[in-house]
Design a protein around this motif. Structure first.
Motif, PDB file in Angstrom:
ATOM      1  N   LEU A 150       0.807  -1.230   0.000  1.00 19.33           N
ATOM      2  CA  LEU A 150       0.000   0.000   0.000  1.00 19.33           C
ATOM      3  C   LEU A 150       0.841   1.283   0.000  1.00 19.33           C
ATOM      4  O   LEU A 150       0.550   2.205  -0.772  1.00 19.33           O
ATOM      5  N   PRO A 151       1.897   1.413   0.854  1.00 20.50           N
ATOM      6  CA  PRO A 151       2.708   2.641   0.794  1.00 20.50           C
ATOM      7  C   PRO A 151       3.409   2.811  -0.555  1.00 20.50           C
ATOM      8  O   PRO A 151       3.562   3.938  -1.037  1.00 20.50           O
ATOM      9  N   VAL A 152       3.814   1.684  -1.148  1.00 22.36           N
ATOM     10  CA  VAL A 152       4.494   1.745  -2.439  1.00 22.36           C
ATOM     11  C   VAL A 152       3.523   2.234  -3.514  1.00 22.36           C
ATOM     12  O   VAL A 152       3.851   3.111  -4.331  1.00 22.36           O
ATOM     13  N   THR A 153       2.308   1.681  -3.491  1.00 20.18           N
ATOM     14  CA  THR A 153       1.286   2.102  -4.452  1.00 20.18           C
ATOM     15  C   THR A 153       0.918   3.572  -4.238  1.00 20.18           C
ATOM     16  O   THR A 153       0.759   4.334  -5.196  1.00 20.18           O
ATOM     17  N   TRP A 154       0.781   3.974  -2.980  1.00 20.36           N
ATOM     18  CA  TRP A 154       0.457   5.369  -2.646  1.00 20.36           C
ATOM     19  C   TRP A 154       1.516   6.318  -3.209  1.00 20.36           C
ATOM     20  O   TRP A 154       1.199   7.344  -3.800  1.00 20.36           O
ATOM     21  N   ALA A 155       2.783   5.976  -3.015  1.00 19.65           N
ATOM     22  CA  ALA A 155       3.872   6.835  -3.497  1.00 19.65           C
ATOM     23  C   ALA A 155       3.875   6.908  -5.022  1.00 19.65           C
ATOM     24  O   ALA A 155       4.094   7.981  -5.601  1.00 19.65           O
ATOM     25  N   ARG A 156       3.615   5.774  -5.667  1.00 15.01           N
ATOM     26  CA  ARG A 156       3.614   5.760  -7.132  1.00 15.01           C
ATOM     27  C   ARG A 156       2.479   6.607  -7.689  1.00 15.01           C
ATOM     28  O   ARG A 156       2.659   7.384  -8.630  1.00 15.01           O
ATOM     29  N   GLU A 157       1.296   6.498  -7.063  1.00 10.12           N
ATOM     30  CA  GLU A 157       0.141   7.266  -7.532  1.00 10.12           C
ATOM     31  C   GLU A 157       0.298   8.762  -7.258  1.00 10.12           C
ATOM     32  O   GLU A 157      -0.223   9.587  -7.998  1.00 10.12           O
ATOM     33  N   LYS A 158       1.038   9.102  -6.185  1.00  9.32           N
ATOM     34  CA  LYS A 158       1.253  10.511  -5.838  1.00  9.32           C
ATOM     35  C   LYS A 158       2.452  11.107  -6.579  1.00  9.32           C
ATOM     36  O   LYS A 158       2.742  12.295  -6.449  1.00  9.32           O
ATOM     37  N   GLY A 159       3.159  10.262  -7.334  1.00  9.46           N
ATOM     38  CA  GLY A 159       4.322  10.749  -8.066  1.00  9.46           C
ATOM     39  C   GLY A 159       5.499  11.090  -7.176  1.00  9.46           C
ATOM     40  O   GLY A 159       6.296  11.978  -7.496  1.00  9.46           O
ATOM     41  N   LYS A 160       5.642  10.374  -6.050  1.00 13.50           N
ATOM     42  CA  LYS A 160       6.723  10.645  -5.110  1.00 13.50           C
ATOM     43  C   LYS A 160       7.885   9.682  -5.343  1.00 13.50           C
ATOM     44  O   LYS A 160       7.673   8.485  -5.540  1.00 13.50           O
ATOM     45  N   SER A 161       9.097  10.196  -5.303  1.00 13.17           N
ATOM     46  CA  SER A 161      10.297   9.368  -5.420  1.00 13.17           C
ATOM     47  C   SER A 161      10.785   9.033  -4.018  1.00 13.17           C
ATOM     48  O   SER A 161      11.270   9.912  -3.296  1.00 13.17           O
ATOM     49  N   VAL A 162      10.650   7.787  -3.625  1.00 12.70           N
ATOM     50  CA  VAL A 162      10.995   7.360  -2.267  1.00 12.70           C
ATOM     51  C   VAL A 162      12.257   6.500  -2.303  1.00 12.70           C
ATOM     52  O   VAL A 162      12.330   5.531  -3.051  1.00 12.70           O
ATOM     53  N   ASN A 163      13.227   6.851  -1.485  1.00 14.78           N
ATOM     54  CA  ASN A 163      14.464   6.071  -1.420  1.00 14.78           C
ATOM     55  C   ASN A 163      14.288   4.778  -0.633  1.00 14.78           C
ATOM     56  O   ASN A 163      14.729   3.722  -1.059  1.00 14.78           O
ATOM     57  N   VAL A 164      13.672   4.894   0.544  1.00 14.79           N
ATOM     58  CA  VAL A 164      13.501   3.712   1.402  1.00 14.79           C
ATOM     59  C   VAL A 164      12.107   3.737   2.027  1.00 14.79           C
ATOM     60  O   VAL A 164      11.723   4.727   2.651  1.00 14.79           O
ATOM     61  N   PHE A 165      11.370   2.652   1.847  1.00 20.16           N
ATOM     62  CA  PHE A 165      10.110   2.445   2.551  1.00 20.16           C
ATOM     63  C   PHE A 165      10.422   1.615   3.800  1.00 20.16           C
ATOM     64  O   PHE A 165      10.968   0.512   3.694  1.00 20.16           O
ATOM     65  N   VAL A 166      10.082   2.133   4.981  1.00 22.86           N
ATOM     66  CA  VAL A 166      10.274   1.390   6.230  1.00 22.86           C
ATOM     67  C   VAL A 166       8.908   1.170   6.859  1.00 22.86           C
ATOM     68  O   VAL A 166       8.225   2.122   7.225  1.00 22.86           O
ATOM     69  N   ILE A 167       8.503  -0.090   6.959  1.00 20.60           N
ATOM     70  CA  ILE A 167       7.181  -0.430   7.487  1.00 20.60           C
ATOM     71  C   ILE A 167       7.349  -1.024   8.879  1.00 20.60           C
ATOM     72  O   ILE A 167       8.045  -2.019   9.070  1.00 20.60           O
ATOM     73  N   LEU A 168       6.712  -0.399   9.870  1.00 18.31           N
ATOM     74  CA  LEU A 168       6.766  -0.850  11.260  1.00 18.31           C
ATOM     75  C   LEU A 168       5.396  -1.357  11.672  1.00 18.31           C
ATOM     76  O   LEU A 168       4.394  -0.670  11.481  1.00 18.31           O
ATOM     77  N   THR A 169       5.338  -2.550  12.235  1.00 18.51           N
ATOM     78  CA  THR A 169       4.060  -3.107  12.659  1.00 18.51           C
ATOM     79  C   THR A 169       4.269  -4.079  13.808  1.00 18.51           C
ATOM     80  O   THR A 169       5.369  -4.627  13.987  1.00 18.51           O
TER      81      THR A 169
END
Length: 345
Positions: free
Chosen positions: A256-275
């Motif tokens: 979901l965060p990856v899809t969100w960033a792609r749809e928002k046109g954001k260039s993300v270096n590192v996705f860190v998911i905490l759960t």
């Protein structure tokens, strides 16, 4: 229940584990091996903020001018440079229970009247103040020690020491420093940069660090989607908890965060998911989602899935260097994530 801990040498002689600070070969200044010398008192102060032979566990609070008789005595004897070297050893070798006494002593030496003593601390700032919190504490102690004096603390020597602290770091280290601790003791990085008149020694690295700092975003899982979250490094744990409980919970889907960033046109270096949930459901393949983001953004993005319990869920056989699963969380996990972000592992 009381325990007495001891070790036995191969020769058969027995040594109590707690008899280290009274020998001539450790912290003594010579003379009787069991004499509590000035150096021993200084080392006790740097270790637990008291020259006395009593250590109080979990004792907090600001270090003050109390219990500094030996410290002043060493300075008056013209041994300020030796004091600074001792401060560096305690800060670097992990000897101190808490580092505030080192920051206090360094600040005190930096304001002593004798020139060599006053100069030595500024050369040691980078070695003693190894992160932003340390630097903020050192600056605050200098301010407190200057209270009531006509002159300010931001003379040329301090401005240079602070400027060097920022400029001698590479971009990633600087970015980590300014994001991990944004403010402490009433000081912010903006305050220190402004008051020290810091100019970037390397404009590209300084800009890169600023961009990394400015573009850090926090999202929260909520009802099958991710939403922006107002949690920041400036908040206390209680404040962050208040913000998080406002958001309805949801499944932890790392795509979901990856899809969100792609749809928002954001260039993300590192996705860190905490759960704290050991199992995740995926709406799509995490590998494919990240690859699509890389292709669209042109960024060499990475994904870290960190479960805060010791029983985690790892992506199986991804064969992608940009993926990492972390099970449990400690200081070591932060180092691992940082190393991945810097392409060191």
């Amino acid at each position: 229940m009381a325990l007495s801990i001891f070790t036995e040498e191969p020769s058969g002689s027995t040594i109590l584990a707690s008899s280290s600070n009274h020998t001539q070969n450790s912290t003594g200044d010579g003379g009787c091996p069991w004499e509590i010398s000035d150096k021993v008192r200084l080392c006790r102060f740097l270790c637990y903020a008291s020259e006395r032979d009593v250590y109080t566990a979990r004792e907090e609070g600001r270090v003050s001018m109390e219990n500094t008789e030996t410290l002043f005595s060493r300075l008056e004897q013209g041994r300020g440079a030796e004091v600074v070297e001792e401060i560096k050893r305690f800060a670097q070798d992990g000897r101190a229970v808490r580092l505030d006494p080192s920051f206090f002593a360094l600040a005190l030496c930096s304001q002593y009247s004798e020139l060599k003593t006053r100069q030595a601390p500024f050369k040691a700032v980078k070695e003693v103040c190894r992160n932003s919190a340390h630097l903020f504490s050192f600056i605050q102690y200098k301010k407190e020690l200057k209270e009531g004096m006509r002159c300010g603390i931001w003379a040329r020597a301090l401005r240079k020491a602070v400027s060097d602290w920022y400029n001698e770091q590479d971009a990633m280290s600087l970015a980590a420093a300014v994001t991990k601790c944004k403010q402490r003791e009433g000081w912010t990085h903006q305050d220190l940069l402004r008051l020290s008149h810091t100019k970037p020694a390397n404009e590209d690295e300084f800009t890169q660090a600023h961009v990394i700092f400015a573009r850090t975003e926090v999202l929260a899982y909520s009802e099958g989607a991710v939403v922006p979250c107002t949690v920041s490094a400036d908040m206390t744990l209680a404040q962050a908890t208040v913000e998080l409980v406002k958001i309805p919970g949801g499944i932890t889907d790392c795509t979901l965060p990856v899809t969100w960033a792609r749809e928002k046109g954001k260039s993300v270096n590192v996705f860190v998911i905490l759960t704290n949930k050991p199992l995740w459901t995926f709406a799509a393949s995490p590998v494919e989602s990240l690859q699509k983001h890389r292709e669209k953004s042109g960024t060499k993005s990475k994904l870290v899935m960190c479960v805060l319990t010791s029983i985690g869920h790892a992506l199986s056989n991804t064969d992608d260097r940009g993926f990492l699963s972390v099970c449990g969380f400690d200081l070591g996990a932060l180092s691992v994530i940082r190393n991945l972000a810097q392409d060191l592992i």
